[in-house]
Design a protein around this motif. Structure first.
Motif, short mmCIF file in Angstrom:
data_model
loop_
_atom_site.label_atom_id
_atom_site.label_comp_id
_atom_site.label_asym_id
_atom_site.label_seq_id
_atom_site.Cartn_x
_atom_site.Cartn_y
_atom_site.Cartn_z
N GLU A 347 39.79 -151.24 23.66
CA GLU A 347 39.53 -150.05 22.84
C GLU A 347 39.72 -148.75 23.61
OE1 GLU A 347 35.75 -150.36 21.02
OE2 GLU A 347 36.43 -151.74 19.46
N LEU A 348 39.69 -148.81 24.94
CA LEU A 348 39.81 -147.59 25.73
C LEU A 348 41.16 -146.93 25.53
CD1 LEU A 348 38.13 -148.55 29.13
CD2 LEU A 348 37.11 -147.53 27.10
N ALA A 349 42.18 -147.73 25.27
CA ALA A 349 43.53 -147.16 25.12
C ALA A 349 43.61 -146.20 23.95
CB ALA A 349 44.55 -148.28 24.94
N GLY A 350 42.78 -146.37 22.94
CA GLY A 350 42.83 -145.53 21.76
C GLY A 350 41.91 -144.32 21.81
N TYR A 351 41.18 -144.13 22.91
CA TYR A 351 40.28 -142.98 23.01
C TYR A 351 41.08 -141.68 23.00
CZ TYR A 351 35.85 -145.38 23.94
OH TYR A 351 34.71 -146.12 23.83
N ALA A 352 40.62 -140.71 22.20
CA ALA A 352 41.29 -139.42 22.16
C ALA A 352 41.12 -138.67 23.47
CB ALA A 352 40.74 -138.59 21.00
N SER A 353 40.00 -138.87 24.14
CA SER A 353 39.74 -138.21 25.42
C SER A 353 39.95 -139.20 26.56
CB SER A 353 38.29 -137.68 25.44
OG SER A 353 37.95 -137.23 26.74
N ASP A 356 36.83 -139.69 28.71
CA ASP A 356 35.87 -140.69 28.23
C ASP A 356 36.30 -142.09 28.67
OD1 ASP A 356 34.42 -138.70 27.08
OD2 ASP A 356 35.05 -139.12 25.01
N ALA A 357 37.58 -142.38 28.55
CA ALA A 357 38.08 -143.69 28.96
C ALA A 357 37.86 -143.91 30.46
CB ALA A 357 39.57 -143.82 28.62
N VAL A 358 38.11 -142.87 31.26
CA VAL A 358 37.91 -142.99 32.71
C VAL A 358 36.44 -143.22 33.04
CG1 VAL A 358 38.02 -141.69 34.88
CG2 VAL A 358 39.96 -141.65 33.30
N THR A 359 35.55 -142.61 32.28
CA THR A 359 34.11 -142.82 32.49
C THR A 359 33.74 -144.29 32.29
OG1 THR A 359 33.62 -140.57 31.76
CG2 THR A 359 31.81 -142.13 31.76
N ALA A 395 44.53 -138.33 36.01
CA ALA A 395 43.19 -138.50 35.44
C ALA A 395 42.51 -139.75 35.98
CB ALA A 395 43.27 -138.57 33.92
N PHE A 396 43.30 -140.72 36.47
CA PHE A 396 42.73 -141.97 36.99
C PHE A 396 42.54 -141.95 38.51
CE2 PHE A 396 44.53 -143.12 32.92
CZ PHE A 396 43.64 -144.04 32.42
N ASP A 397 42.77 -140.80 39.15
CA ASP A 397 42.65 -140.74 40.60
C ASP A 397 41.23 -141.07 41.08
OD1 ASP A 397 45.29 -140.14 40.88
OD2 ASP A 397 45.01 -137.98 41.15
N SER A 398 40.24 -140.73 40.27
CA SER A 398 38.84 -140.95 40.67
C SER A 398 38.41 -142.41 40.53
CB SER A 398 37.90 -140.06 39.85
OG SER A 398 38.00 -140.37 38.47
N VAL A 399 39.23 -143.23 39.89
CA VAL A 399 38.85 -144.64 39.68
C VAL A 399 39.90 -145.58 40.25
CG1 VAL A 399 37.37 -144.26 37.67
CG2 VAL A 399 39.83 -144.51 37.34
N ARG A 400 40.52 -145.19 41.35
CA ARG A 400 41.53 -146.04 41.97
C ARG A 400 40.84 -147.11 42.81
NH1 ARG A 400 46.74 -145.19 41.66
NH2 ARG A 400 47.55 -143.28 40.74
#
Length: 615
Positions: A347-353, A356-359, A395-400
């Protein structure tokens, strides 16, 4: 225990083996967390096929990517999954209905029937009551239908008395997969359909014509025609058979089976006539003086009672997916499950933000590190071009994390609900490829390459060339590609920490997953060591047991090297465990292994030779 010799002769003792077997844990049990059509909220449910998912969670739903991910997982080679249904905050209403009783002087609620799980799915359920039991004056039967008219569950000879062994709450609530009941009074719920008055020992004249109305359709029928039916029925049971045959022969309204499926049953000296329909409006009514003389103008009820009031709620948000560790909701519900290796959150792929997905990804990665799991991350649905992916990757740099891998682009599949081509996140498909690769080659084999085909995938949302792939691969984005003849394949095997600039030792997916398997296997297989005497004999046993386990993996090709010495080592002696460690009750075991790394780049050098070859 030692044998004490008491007589001259030969004594035999069986000695336990010095090797304690370390079993390889599973590597591809996949957890899916998200919204489903139905199912228990925030409770992990293990499934072994998509049919299990359909039975337990209601199958595919257009607004739920989890169902499609589970389907693709099993189509691509997955064998065991764990599903956690998550719903938006406030969702909790379940469909239900209250059945009344008119056996007392005033009508009163008698039985409350509620769908076992929240959601609008319960509105497809219907319940029916009859008194066709060994003790028709005291007990009742309860049947649960769906809207197609098929009987899903049936419970016989129920009682409303709590002291009775067939107490309705006890029998139904422990045996039903779809409903729960609550007895509201010590009086039975009324039977459905039309119930006649008690017939006398001698049946009345059945030859007069009577009017029968089901819903809005009225028909005339003569129960007994001597010229056609022969002798008149002599018992109530014979009357029921004859009446059922006569009613079923009456013409229905177009597309209906209200008359054709009519059921007439007997309890005591009474008849119960029920329309062959799951529409509560199809009430059977016998009209006129002739019907009254036959006692067929008795209690009139619908053929079934429909459950209503269920609510699905909205799509779960980031707080719903992350859940609460204390309440064990969302992804935190997986904490109590032992064997989970892969985590999928489609479901994360469909998040508008994307934030939020990164969180959610951050919270999922923390859980994966704690439970030695691996997270498969879908690229955002908004990445519809190569430039979108390159611009949005920061946007994904913080969760590598090395406990996760990111896959791009999305897949185009035929939606079985509409028959049309639409895009889906790839995580469920990739999880199935990993499971298939583990079974065929081992967890040390990269789940990528021409063997990592994606059956059922018609196309990719972003076709990539070699050069375009070369822009994303160094950034640790695993690309899905399509090649002539071969078709769609997974064409990357890097963790999110596998970017060239990071130079991580956990650059590749198979290396990290192999290490996770080793860690979990050794964690479980060495628990016998706890509270053993901490001396050289224990250390030797540890070296023997762990070494035997690693050697079996070496023989399967899990490590680099042509010999065991160059492939792995196990060290547990006075150098790893000092006297101070012994005093503190600590034994240290050092295990090293040389992992296989995928041949990501194949370079072929061709040189043209001058001159001529000698023959």
């Amino acid at each position: 225990m030692p044998t004490t010799p008491t007589y001259p002769g030969v004594y035999i003792e069986e000695l336990p083996s010095g090797v304690r077997t370390i079993t390889t844990v599973s590597t591809s049990v996949t957890a899916f967390v998200g919204a489903t059509r139905r199912g228990p909220l925030n409770q992990p449910v293990t499934i072994t096929s998509f049919a299990d998912f359909e039975r337990r969670f209601g199958g595919l739903a257009s607004q739920s990517p989890v169902g499609y991910a589970v389907q693709q997982f099993f189509l691509n080679g997955g064998s065991i999954g764990v599903v956690v249904r998550v719903a938006a905050a406030g969702t909790g209403a379940a469909s239900g209905v209250t059945l009344d009783s008119t056996q007392t002087s005033t009508a009163a609620p008698a039985l409350e029937v509620t769908a076992v799980e929240p959601g609008a799915w319960g509105a497809a359920l219907r319940v029916a009551v009859d008194y066709r039991t060994p003790t028709p004056a005291e007990t009742f039967n309860l049947q649960v239908f769906d809207t197609s008219g098929a009987v899903r569950e049936s419970f016989a000879d129920l009682s409303v008395r709590a002291a009775d062994p067939r107490f309705a709450e006890t029998v139904v609530n422990s045996g039903s997969a779809v409903v729960r009941v609550k007895v509201l009074a010590e009086s039975r719920p009324d039977p459905v359909g039309t119930v006649s008055k008690p017939f006398a020992a001698t049946l009345p004249d059945l030859t007069p014509e009577i009017q029968v109305k089901i819903g809005d359709v009225s028909r005339a029928v003569r129960i007994h025609d001597p010229a056609v039916d022969g002798a008149a029925p002599a018992t109530v049971a014979e009357l029921a058979l004859l009446l059922e045959r006569k009613l079923r022969a009456l013409p229905d309204a177009p597309g209906r089976r209200a008359f054709a499926g009519t059921r007439v049953s007997v309890f005591g000296r009474r008849l119960q006539v029920v329309a062959g329909s799951t529409d509560p409006a199809d009430v059977v009514r016998f009209l006129g003086e002739a019907a009254n003389n036959l006692g067929l103008e008795g209690s009139v009820n619908p053929p079934v009672h429909a459950l209503t009031g269920g609510q699905d709620g909205g799509a779960p948000g980031l707080t719903d997916l992350i859940g609460s560790e204390a309440a064990k909701t969302g992804i935190q519900a997986l904490r109590d499950v032992q064997d989970i290796n892969l985590l999928v959150l489609p479901e994360l792929a469909g998040y508008a933000s994307v934030d939020d997905a990164v969180t959610v990804v951050s919270a999922a990665q923390a859980l994966c590190v704690e439970k030695r799991m691996f997270l498969i991350v879908d690229s955002p649905q908004a990445w519809t071009t190569l430039d979108d992916a390159r611009a949005g990757l920061s946007a994904f740099d913080s969760v590598r994390s090395d406990h996760a891998a990111l896959y791009f682009p999305h897949l185009e599949l035929i939606d079985q609900l509409t028959g049309r081509l639409r895009s889906f996140p790839p995580s469920g498909t990739v999880a199935g490829v990993m499971a298939r690769t583990d079974a065929q080659r081992g967890v040390w084999k990269a789940p990528a390459g021409t063997e990592a085909g994606l059956p059922g995938v018609r196309a990719l949302t972003v076709p990539l060339t070699d050069r375009e792939n070369g822009l994303l691969n160094p950034l640790a984005v695993n690309c899905l590609r399509t090649f002539p003849v071969v078709g769609p394949v997974a064409w990357g095997a890097r963790t999110m920490a596998g970017a060239d600039a990071l130079a991580s030792q956990w650059k590749y997916v198979p290396v990290r997953r192999l290490a996770l398997m080793l860690e979990e296997s050794l964690y479980r297989g060495t628990k016998w060591v706890v509270f053993e005497p901490n001396d050289e004999r224990l250390w030797a046993q540890i070296r023997l047991n762990v070494g035997a386990f690693l050697h079996s993996l070496f023989q399967q090709g899990a490590f680099q090297g042509t010999s065991a010495r160059s492939a792995y080592f196990v060290k547990c002696d006075k150098d790893t465990t000092t006297q101070d460690d012994i005093n503190r009750g600590v034994v240290n075991v050092v295990v090293g292994f040389a992992p296989l790394k995928p041949a990501e780049f194949v370079i072929v050098k061709i040189e043209q030779l001058a001159g001529q070859f000698e023959v």
